[in-house]
Design an enzyme around this catalytic site. Structure first.
Site, PDB file in Angstrom:
ATOM      1  CE  LYS A   6      -3.901  -2.342   2.211  1.00 16.56           C
ATOM      2  NZ  LYS A   6      -4.608  -2.707   3.428  1.00 16.56           N
TER       3      LYS A   6
ATOM      4  CD  GLN B 184      -3.571  -4.196   6.761  1.00 15.17           C
ATOM      5  OE1 GLN B 184      -3.739  -3.127   6.198  1.00 15.17           O
ATOM      6  NE2 GLN B 184      -3.736  -5.356   6.146  1.00 15.17           N
TER       7      GLN B 184
ATOM      8  CG  ASP C 216     -10.074  -0.535   5.080  1.00 14.42           C
ATOM      9  OD1 ASP C 216      -9.580  -0.889   4.006  1.00 14.42           O
ATOM     10  OD2 ASP C 216      -9.628  -0.852   6.198  1.00 14.42           O
TER      11      ASP C 216
HETATM   12  N1  GUN Z   1      -6.409  -6.880   6.120  1.00 12.54           N
HETATM   13  C1  GUN Z   1      -6.406  -7.509   4.919  1.00 12.54           C
HETATM   14  N2  GUN Z   1      -6.992  -6.743   3.982  1.00 12.54           N
HETATM   15  C2  GUN Z   1      -7.371  -5.603   4.602  1.00 12.54           C
HETATM   16  C3  GUN Z   1      -8.010  -4.418   4.147  1.00 12.54           C
HETATM   17  O1  GUN Z   1      -8.369  -4.257   2.979  1.00 12.54           O
HETATM   18  N3  GUN Z   1      -8.206  -3.462   5.112  1.00 12.54           N
HETATM   19  C4  GUN Z   1      -7.831  -3.627   6.404  1.00 12.54           C
HETATM   20  N4  GUN Z   1      -8.102  -2.636   7.254  1.00 12.54           N
HETATM   21  N5  GUN Z   1      -7.239  -4.720   6.839  1.00 12.54           N
HETATM   22  C5  GUN Z   1      -7.010  -5.695   5.941  1.00 12.54           C
END
Ligand code: GUN
Length: 283
Positions: free
Chosen positions: A48, A92, A117
């Site tokens: 990311k 996350q 998100d």
């Molecule tokens: N863990 C795995 N994928 C994601 C996501 O898209 N967002 C978040 N917050 N945690 C994750």
């Protein structure tokens, strides 16, 4: 038959190129909150951040100790909600044990205008109103739709079988497909005739979380398969589908890695841009 490869690297590059000038003009800032050191989270976060750098988007990584309490995490969320310089942020997942039961409360605490998100009830609920209300859709469903669109895969009128009913992928992607006039079936672990359902699909969205679960005998000739899974096995990374077996049967398939993954990351950046546009319109 050699299927069309739904290449997420190519499609995400196009999306990031489209977003780059908007990032330059709007100057949004993304904050990633990580609690603890879950190994797969480390790699997701790295991807990311790398994409943020690629498009020149400001980003910050708040890495909190694994022992962080609920109250401490809520204080960080409160601070980020109040900071006008922060466009969007997410926590996350998964979280360490002491926080994992409280994920709904944690998501609820994030300002819906900064919930890039798209996991909160406000942004999820708005999707039910129709396509034009999908302002901050969850990144993976949004990436799946974008991947299909990039490769001109028709959605309207198609029978799409979504395998998996998670709040982050299965349920929201089903709504987004419905908003685009697909006929949608959602299957899950209690579905009795799973294979018969999948066999009826023009498009299969595999989001089950089980390595290579969907095999060639389960899909109809010429189906389109989008694989959302990613698993680390002894033989390397694989998805929820048996890619090798499906290759000779389907008309299009997304690889793992390099399919939905890069689309998720690009969609997150897109949400950050949208969030900034909407915040500027209000302020
Ligand atoms: N863990 C795995 N994928 C994601 C996501 O898209 N967002 C978040 N917050 N945690 C994750």
């Amino acid at each position: 038959m050699t299927p069309l490869l739904l290449d997420g690297k190519e499609a995400s590059k196009a999306l990031l190129e489209f977003l780059q000038p908007l990032v330059e003009t709007l100057d949004p800032k993304l904050v990633v909150v990580q609690v603890g050191d879950d190994p797969s989270s480390e790699s997701y976060i790295k991807q990311k951040m790398k994409s943020c750098e690629k498009v020149g988007m400001r980003n910050e990584h708040r890495h909190l100790d694994a022992s962080t309490s609920f109250e401490e995490l809520m204080a960080v969320i409160d601070e980020l909600n109040k900071d006008d310089d922060v466009t969007g942020f997410f926590v996350q997942l998964p979280l360490p044990d002491q926080l994992n039961d409280r994920v709904p409360e944690i998501i609820k605490a994030i300002d819906p205008m900064k919930d890039i998100d798209g996991f909160g009830a406000y942004n999820l609920g708005k999707m039910f109103l129709g396509k034009e209300y999908e302002h901050l859709p969850p990144a993976t469903p949004s990436g799946i739709i974008r991947l299909l669109e990039h490769f001109d895969i028709e959605i309207a009128g198609k029978h799409v079988v979504v395998v998996g009913r998670s709040n982050t992928v299965g349920k929201p992607v089903a709504i987004m497909l419905l908003n685009r006039n697909a006929t949608v079936t959602i299957c899950h672990s209690k579905t009795k005739d799973l294979e018969d359902q999948i066999r009826k699909a023009d498009i299969v969205i595999a989001a089950v979380g089980k390595p290579k679960m969907i095999t060639a005998d389960m899909v109809k000739d010429g189906a389109v398969v989008v694989d959302v899974g990613i698993h680390r096995t002894e033989d390397g990374l694989c998805g929820d589908t048996d890619f090798k077996g499906l290759e000779s049967k389907v008309s299009a398939i997304s690889p793992v890695p390099g399919g939905v993954g890069p689309m998720t990351v690009a969609s997150l950046i897109r949400n950050c841009v949208t969030a900034k546009e909407r915040q500027m319109a209000i302020r």
